[in-house]
Design an enzyme around this catalytic site. Structure first.
Site, PDB file in Angstrom:
ATOM      1  N   GLU A  25      11.845 -46.417  66.720  1.00 18.03           N
ATOM      2  CA  GLU A  25      11.111 -47.525  67.336  1.00 18.03           C
ATOM      3  C   GLU A  25      11.393 -48.834  66.601  1.00 18.03           C
ATOM      4  O   GLU A  25      12.008 -48.836  65.534  1.00 18.03           O
ATOM      5  CB  GLU A  25       9.611 -47.225  67.306  1.00 18.03           C
ATOM      6  CG  GLU A  25       9.079 -47.000  65.896  1.00 18.03           C
ATOM      7  CD  GLU A  25       7.648 -47.421  65.729  1.00 18.03           C
ATOM      8  OE1 GLU A  25       7.358 -48.603  65.992  1.00 18.03           O
ATOM      9  OE2 GLU A  25       6.834 -46.582  65.308  1.00 18.03           O
ATOM     10  N   SER A 140      -4.847 -45.239  72.488  1.00 19.80           N
ATOM     11  CA  SER A 140      -3.452 -45.653  72.514  1.00 19.80           C
ATOM     12  C   SER A 140      -2.714 -45.055  73.709  1.00 19.80           C
ATOM     13  O   SER A 140      -2.896 -43.876  74.052  1.00 19.80           O
ATOM     14  CB  SER A 140      -2.759 -45.219  71.219  1.00 19.80           C
ATOM     15  OG  SER A 140      -1.363 -45.437  71.306  1.00 19.80           O
ATOM     16  N   ALA A 141      -1.836 -45.870  74.305  1.00 14.62           N
ATOM     17  CA  ALA A 141      -0.982 -45.388  75.395  1.00 14.62           C
ATOM     18  C   ALA A 141       0.006 -44.329  74.900  1.00 14.62           C
ATOM     19  O   ALA A 141       0.585 -43.595  75.718  1.00 14.62           O
ATOM     20  CB  ALA A 141      -0.220 -46.560  76.011  1.00 14.62           C
ATOM     21  N   ASP A 142       0.187 -44.228  73.585  1.00 18.80           N
ATOM     22  CA  ASP A 142       1.076 -43.198  73.040  1.00 18.80           C
ATOM     23  C   ASP A 142       0.652 -41.809  73.494  1.00 18.80           C
ATOM     24  O   ASP A 142       1.501 -40.944  73.756  1.00 18.80           O
ATOM     25  CB  ASP A 142       1.060 -43.227  71.501  1.00 18.80           C
ATOM     26  CG  ASP A 142       1.599 -44.511  70.912  1.00 18.80           C
ATOM     27  OD1 ASP A 142       2.117 -45.354  71.675  1.00 18.80           O
ATOM     28  OD2 ASP A 142       1.485 -44.681  69.680  1.00 18.80           O
ATOM     29  N   LYS A 159      -2.914 -42.488  61.597  1.00 16.54           N
ATOM     30  CA  LYS A 159      -3.539 -43.205  60.492  1.00 16.54           C
ATOM     31  C   LYS A 159      -5.039 -42.919  60.446  1.00 16.54           C
ATOM     32  O   LYS A 159      -5.677 -42.687  61.461  1.00 16.54           O
ATOM     33  CB  LYS A 159      -3.294 -44.705  60.636  1.00 16.54           C
ATOM     34  CG  LYS A 159      -1.811 -45.073  60.650  1.00 16.54           C
ATOM     35  CD  LYS A 159      -1.616 -46.547  60.891  1.00 16.54           C
ATOM     36  CE  LYS A 159      -0.140 -46.882  61.057  1.00 16.54           C
ATOM     37  NZ  LYS A 159       0.421 -46.387  62.328  1.00 16.54           N
TER      38      LYS A 159
END
Length: 306
Positions: A25, A140-142, A159
């Site tokens: 990334e 998160s869109a992750d 995290k």
């Protein structure tokens, strides 16, 4: 879709030769670390992947193209430009169509890696369910991307600024398997222990590759989280990082920091409060993930086709 892809000469040659490739990334360069450590780390991570027998493909959006593999000049641009947008799934059409400079998040990198036919992606940590998400809906869109996109993501967990328990529950609900390397416990980025276990422990690249190939051959679409803890010698004490995280979260709330700005703010504050030790840990875990990712990419490429 190929009209949007631009491959560096190194990546194009690897594709033509059937060599294993590892996606990387670019938000870690533009938003995750300060300059010049961000660019230096990116180059070192790429070299670790080469030394591991694979070809690195750092991904970013530049001049209306998804660039798969970056030049030194492009890395410098991402590392220094304040114009670089943080690009997730919803942002890709805008950044591409408007020829903006974009650094890809975990979600966007997964999309681009799948478009480029790259099944392995190395990052620092994935996004997750934020603390207080039951009222903020900040997820998160992750996580959604992991549920739909066929890429194995090597990371150091999530995290401690996130709600790790709810993140793992969300992944389970959406059928995303979480694999751990070298320990049963799911790591928490700066620390090796989160208080939660992964779904499965698979220590060797061959075992991991067999798992991923089997999943996709069964028609079970979606990613796999390969959680790889930071080396013991580089990990931070859990009690210390937990206390600092709480302080940073309180400061973010007091200052009205929301949305995409939360994670960069928290990482910057944690770096300050740990006098730079968190950045050293961040760099160490990314490099460690690169080693595991390169080995997985090689095992994936060597896995029997039938």
């Amino acid at each position: 879709m190929q009209q949007y892809l631009s491959f560096s000469p190194e990546v194009a040659a690897a594709r033509a030769a059937g060599k294993p490739i590892v996606a990387l990334e670019s938000t870690i360069i533009s938003h995750g670390m300060p300059y010049p450590q961000n660019v230096q780390t990116a180059r070192e991570v790429e070299q670790i992947i080469r030394d591991g027998g694979a070809v690195p493909a750092t991904i970013a959006v530049i001049d209306g193209k998804i660039c798969v593999g970056l030049t030194d000049e492009q890395l410098e641009l991402l590392g220094q430009s304040p114009e670089a947008m943080k690009v997730s799934r919803r942002d890709l059409p805008y950044v591409l169509s408007q020829h903006k400079l974009g650094a890809t998040t975990v979600a966007a990198t997964m999309i681009c890696a799948q478009l480029a036919g790259i099944p392995v992606f190395v990052t620092g940590g994935i996004g997750g369910v934020h603390r207080g998400a039951e009222t903020s809906f900040d997820i998160s869109a992750d996580l959604q991307e992991l549920a739909r996109t066929n890429v194995a993501v090597v990371c150091a967990g999530v995290k401690s600024i996130l709600d790790i328990g709810l993140t793992l529950e969300y992944l389970e609900t959406h059928g995303v398997p979480v694999v751990s390397v070298g320990q049963p416990g799911f790591p928490a980025f700066f620390t090796r222990a989160s208080g939660f276990n992964a779904d499965f422990q698979l220590d060797t690249p061959a075992e991991q590759a067999a798992f991923v190939h089997t999943k996709w051959r069964l028609g079970l679409n979606g990613g796999v989280v390969v959680s790889n803890p930071v080396p013991e010698s580089e990990a931070m004490p859990k009690e210390e990082i937990d206390a600092i995280t709480v302080q940073a979260l309180e400061e973010a709330e007091q200052q009205g920091v929301t949305g995409k700005k939360v994670t960069p703010f928290l990482l910057a504050r944690i770096k300050t409060l740990t006098e730079g030790r968190s950045l050293a840990t961040n760099i160490a875990l990314v490099k460690n993930n690169a080693r595991v990712g390169a080995a997985l990419a090689r095992a994936m490429a060597e896995y029997p086709s039938t």
